[in-house]
Structure formats: structure tokens, C-alpha cells
Write an enzyme that holds these catalytic residues in place. Structure first.
Site, mmCIF file in Angstrom:
data_model
loop_
_atom_site.group_PDB
_atom_site.id
_atom_site.type_symbol
_atom_site.label_atom_id
_atom_site.label_comp_id
_atom_site.label_asym_id
_atom_site.label_seq_id
_atom_site.Cartn_x
_atom_site.Cartn_y
_atom_site.Cartn_z
ATOM 1 N N HIS A 65 0.707 -1.099 -0.058
ATOM 2 C CA HIS A 65 0.036 0.081 -0.026
ATOM 3 C C HIS A 65 0.944 1.308 0.002
ATOM 4 O O HIS A 65 0.561 2.236 0.724
ATOM 5 C CB HIS A 65 -0.862 0.038 1.296
ATOM 6 C CG HIS A 65 -2.029 -0.848 1.073
ATOM 7 N ND1 HIS A 65 -2.683 -1.397 2.339
ATOM 8 C CD2 HIS A 65 -2.543 -1.881 0.332
ATOM 9 C CE1 HIS A 65 -3.555 -2.436 1.923
ATOM 10 N NE2 HIS A 65 -3.444 -2.668 0.731
ATOM 11 N N GLY A 66 1.765 1.253 -0.820
ATOM 12 C CA GLY A 66 2.745 2.475 -0.731
ATOM 13 C C GLY A 66 2.083 3.805 -1.281
ATOM 14 O O GLY A 66 1.543 3.595 -2.120
#
Length: 542
Positions: A479-480
């Protein structure tokens, strides 16, 4: 959508990336009557492996299956996590990461967006983004004050969840005294619930399915297999992009705007390749500086620690034969088996002792044993073959911040991704406390004696030994965010209108603009950002 027509070289808007945000903003802009070209480096998403929701399990378990659809990035060694190099999957396919993710549908906590607005990002408060969420949703319960109906993304709860998922919901409420929620995406997030998924009728509802394939605006042209090398400028205004298309270089021009929707890695990398970023870093790679901005800073991500429990069951949902039988039945009668749903069937949002006003821990339930000890190297690790349930104890508000930088000026070279996981000690404490909360849940009488033993990390690991184990076992939730931070100060790359500071005709519209990460899986917020971006572009008259 004229995908088979001759590839155009000019449109009102050129959108780089067909993923969660890119598909949404492109679809809405084209729906307004504007001409839009979407450039995607990957290939078609019309593959059974992508379209069938339950096949996400084998896709990620077998590297050879995912390889054609993934950029194959790895992070740099993480000095606070035993120098491990963790995979950073990013979708290289139409639909981007929304075509290869777990289809977990989480809006985030309403407080997240109010905090963005409080930082000066006017128009991004909870009520404003709620309107965008409602536009994008087709929720199975229909429309209400918080949920939408008739939108491009169908949102459902998994049908016929397995017994262990239902027991987990009861056990979490029993052990921790939390509420059982009917809809965690409405007014309140705190509690335990059946998972919502962007899947319906046996199909993955990726952003591309909703906004490109189904919406199918006639003024939109999707060009896949096209790598964007850099943005082209004329007197400080973005006028197009230089691409490589099937081995041939060409230019695609934008009459109004260029919009980057290549994700937290791709958008930041492309800005830097085009002369927008930290001046000294760009000069190191021989890149002329157009705008000195903190591109690649503020990068952060969710992280989880997997706990696996052996449970009594007549079926092992993680076994190859179980999947094979399910696939055979699903092909004969689509939508009739577990493969018609995401593998995630239950979720909880809870507070540890580290929390402030909102839950800081998310629990994802999986119906099989998780890989042990981690996924770091591209080799097959140990997976326990016994019937099992796994809970991913997830840190959703990391304090740690990292950086993304260029490895070289070659646009085909992977960037240097350094999340600096667990560089802030408080992050490890949330993971450790969350792990103990999971153990409380699995000790609940609601499991009716079904829990046989803790397989991983092992019940005897407590205190410092548990924390040491987490260093070897915790991994990314993929989930950068944050590398092109939205704001009104000198740490911002884009303003609240998503325009890149210091240049004209260029916006960034994807999860990279998040000032801080949302409380939960980031796919739905990324689609929402696409909806918000379209409104901003159309409202500006550009």
C-alpha cells in the site's frame, strides 16, 4: 473504447497509467466529451486469472503466474528489519494494481480525510470525499447517506463465507468486546465485520473493468504496451510525453493537460526523469532540473505480521486440489464457488494502547496457512498444508517514513524503494500488541474448540522474542503512498488541485498524493482520488 483503432498521437488529456486512479479520472474526463488517451505499460486484463476473484490466491502464491502482470520490484535492504529485501508488487497490466490485488474494499476512516483538509487541502474533507465515493460505488445494500448505488465499481459482501470467517467475527466481538458492524465503510469504522469486496457475479471489479470496459466512453483510447519515458515541456508547460511503443519511439501530445496516474513508484520516478525532484539528486543522474521539489519523500506503507492457527476442518482451502476442484466447478457454473469472491472474508478495525481517536490496527482473515517466515526472495517458502486460518495483524498508521529515488536515468530501471520500515519504534509496538490481541481472539470460546494450535510464529514467543520474530516475519501490505505529497507548504509536490508546483499543464492523480495513509486498504481511496481529480480538472476549465 476504440482500442483497435490506429493509435492516436494527440488528445485533450493524456493519462499515464490505467490503474485505480488513472482509469477513474480517464473514464470521467472522457465521459464529459473530452478526448483522452490512456497510456499503459502492461497488457490486457482480459485474462481468467485476473477476472476471476478467487484466483488472486494462486496468482500471488505462484510467482510464475503473477510475473507477466507485475513490475517485479524489490525494496532496498531494510536496516531496521534485519536488512531484508521485500517484494513490492505493482500491477503491470490494464487496471494496474487493481487488477492483481485482493479486492478488499475499505474507504478508510473519515478522520483521515478531515486531517488532510486540516493541513490546508481544502475540498478533501470527509464529506467531500464521501460524495466522490458515492459516485464510484454500486453497493449491494443500495444508496444511503454514506453509500452509493449505480456507480462503476460494484461492491458486495462475499456470499457463503466459510464457517471460520463467521467464527472469527463472533470471537473478535467476544474476546475484545468490540461491535459487530454491518458496514465499516459508513459512519463508524471501529469493530469487526464481514469483508466488503469490489467483486460481483464472479468478476473482479477493478478500476479498469468499471471505468474503461463497462463505462466505455467513446472519446477514450486505451493504448497498452506503451512505456512512457519522460514528460515533454514547452516554456515550463507540459505538452505531452515521449514513449516507447512496440520498440518505436513516438510522442503523444496533450492539448490541455498531462496527468500522471502511475502510482506511488511510477509517478514519482517519471517526475524525476523529467526534471522535477530534488535538484541535487537529479544532477547526480545528469538530469536537467526544471523544478526543485521533494519528489520521493514522505513514502510510507502498511505492514502486517501474519499469525497462523491450525484449525479442525474437513477441507484445506489452501491446497492445490481444492482450488482445482473449485475452478472446474466455477467454469461450469460461473459465480457458484468460492472463486467468485475475494479470499478475504472478514475484517476488524481495532485500537491498541498506542491508538488516538481512531483504530490503529486492522485484522485481515485468510482461510489457509500463510507463507513462513516471509516472502522476501523469489523462491518458494514453507506453507503448512494443514487446514488453517491466518490473521494479518496490520499496522495502519505507520510513523516511519522512507524515500523513493532513481537508480539511474534509464526509464526501464527499477527505482530505489526504501520504506524505512520500523525505523520508528512505535510501529513495532503496534504490530506486537496486535499479535497478542489476535491470540486473545483465537482463544475465544466462539471458535468452539476448532483451534488446535498456533502454527506461526508459535505460542511460546512472547515479549522480546515475539518482537524479534516480527522483524523476520512482518511484510508489506503493498500500500505504498505519499511520494508526491499533496499540500500547501514547501514539503508538497502538488497542491490541493493536484497540480504539480512550479510547472503548468501537469497533475498527479493517484495514491502518491496522499499526505498520510488512509486507515485500511488503499485501492478504494485511490479510485476516489481519480474521481476527485476528474472533478478538479473539469471544474478548472483546463
Amino acid at each position: 473504447m476504440a482500442n483497435r483503432a490506429p493509435r492516436g498521437d494527440e488528445a485533450d488529456y493524456v493519462v499515464v497509467g490505467s490503474g485505480s486512479s488513472g482509469a477513474a479520472i480517464a473514464g470521467r474526463l472522457a465521459q464529459s466529451g473530452a478526448s483522452v488517451i490512456v497510456l499503459e505499460a502492461g497488457k490486457s486484463d482480459e485474462r481468467l486469472l485476473i477476472k476471476k476473484p478467487g484466483l488472486v490466491g494462486p496468482m500471488h502464491a505462484v510467482p510464475q503466474l503473477k510475473k507477466p502482470f507485475d513490475w517485479g520490484f524489490y525494496g532496498v535492504p531494510q536496516k531496521h528489519v534485519l536488512d531484508r529485501r521485500m517484494p513490492v508488487p505493482r500491477g503491470k497490466v490494464v487496471g494496474g494494481s487493481s487488477s492483481i490485488n485482493g479486492m478488499v474494499y475499505v474507504r478508510g476512516n473519515r478522520a483521515n480525510f478531515d486531517s488532510w483538509a486540516a493541513e490546508g487541502n481544502t475540498g478533501w474533507d470527509a464529506d467531500s470525499v464521501n460524495a466522490a465515493y458515492k459516485r464510484m460505488e454500486d453497493f449491494e445494500d443500495g444508496e444511503n447517506a454514506f453509500r452509493g448505488a449505480g456507480g462503476p465499481i460494484r461492491v458486495t459482501r462475499a456470499r457463503n463465507p466459510q464457517e471460520g470467517s463467521l467464527q472469527f467475527v463472533d470471537a473478535t466481538a467476544d474476546a475484545l468486546g468490540c461491535k459487530v458492524l454491518d458496514d465499516y465503510n459508513a459512519e463508524s469504522q471501529e469493530g469487526v465485520s464481514r469483508m466488503q469486496q469490489n467483486a460481483a457475479d464472479g468478476l473482479r471489479y477493478s478500476a479498469s473493468r468499471g471505468y474503461l470496459h463497462h463505462l466505455a466512453p467513446p472519446t477514450l483510447q486505451l493504448q497498452s504496451g506503451v512505456l512512457v519515458k519522460k514528460i515533454l515541456f514547452d516554456n515550463g508547460r507540459a505538452v505531452g510525453v515521449e514513449v516507447v511503443d512496440r520498440g518505436r519511439q513516438r510522442t503523444v501530445r496533450a492539448g490541455r493537460e498531462v496527468i500522471l496516474s502511475a502510482g506511488f513508484a511510477g509517478s514519482a520516478q517519471l517526475l524525476m526523469l523529467s526534471g522535477i525532484g530534488h535538484a541535487e539528486h537529479l544532477k547526480e543522474h545528469g538530469i536537467d532540473v526544471l523544478a526543485d521539489l521533494p519528489v520521493g519523500d514522505n513514502m510510507h506503507d502498511h505492514m502486517f505480521h501474519a499469525l497462523t492457527f491450525h484449525v479442525s476442518s474437513s477441507k484445506n482451502k489452501g491446497s492445490a486440489p481444492y482450488f482445482a476442484r473449485g475452478l472446474a466447478r466455477e467454469l461450469l457454473k460461473p459465480g457458484s464457488t468460492f472463486l467468485a469472491n475475494s479470499v478475504f472474508e472478514a475484517v476488524a478495525f481495532l485500537k491498541t494502547s498506542q491508538a488516538d481517536a481512531v483504530p490503529d490496527l486492522q485484522l485481515h482473515l485468510l482461510p489457509w496457512a500463510y507463507v513462513s517466515p516471509n516472502q522476501d526472495a523469489p523462491i518458494r517458502h514453507d506453507v503448512d498444508k494443514r487446514p488453517a486460518l491466518t490473521v494479518l495483524s496490520t499496522l495502519i498508521y505507520p510513523k516511519s517514513r522512507g524515500t523513493l529515488r532513481l537508480a539511474s536515468a534509464d526509464p526501464t530501471a527499477a527505482p530505489l524503494i526504501d520504506f524505512q520500515y520500523l525505523s520508528e519504534a512505535a510501529d513495532l509496538e503496534v504490530l506486537a500488541e496486535g499479535s497478542e490481541m489476535v491470540r486473545e481472539i483465537f482463544a475465544s470460546k466462539a471458535f468452539k474448540g476448532a483451534v488446535k494450535e498456533e502454527i506461526h510464529p508459535g505460542k511460546d514467543l512472547r515479549g522480546q522474542e515475539l518482537r524479534d520474530a516480527i522483524l523476520n516475519r512482518a511484510t508489506s501490505v503493498y500500500h505504498g503512498v505519499g511520494t508526491c505529497r499533496m499540500g500547501v507548504d514547501e514539503l508538497a509536490v502538488v497542491g490541493p488541485d493536484l497540480k504539480v508546483r512550479g510547472v503548468e499543464g501537469l497533475r498527479v492523480c493517484d495514491a502518491s498524493i496522499m499526505p498520510s495513509i488512509t486507515g485500511g486498504n488503499t485501492n478504494a481511496p485511490a479510485i476516489m482520488i481519480g474521481e476527485m481529480g476528474a472533478n478538479l480538472v473539469l471544474g478548472s476549465g483546463s
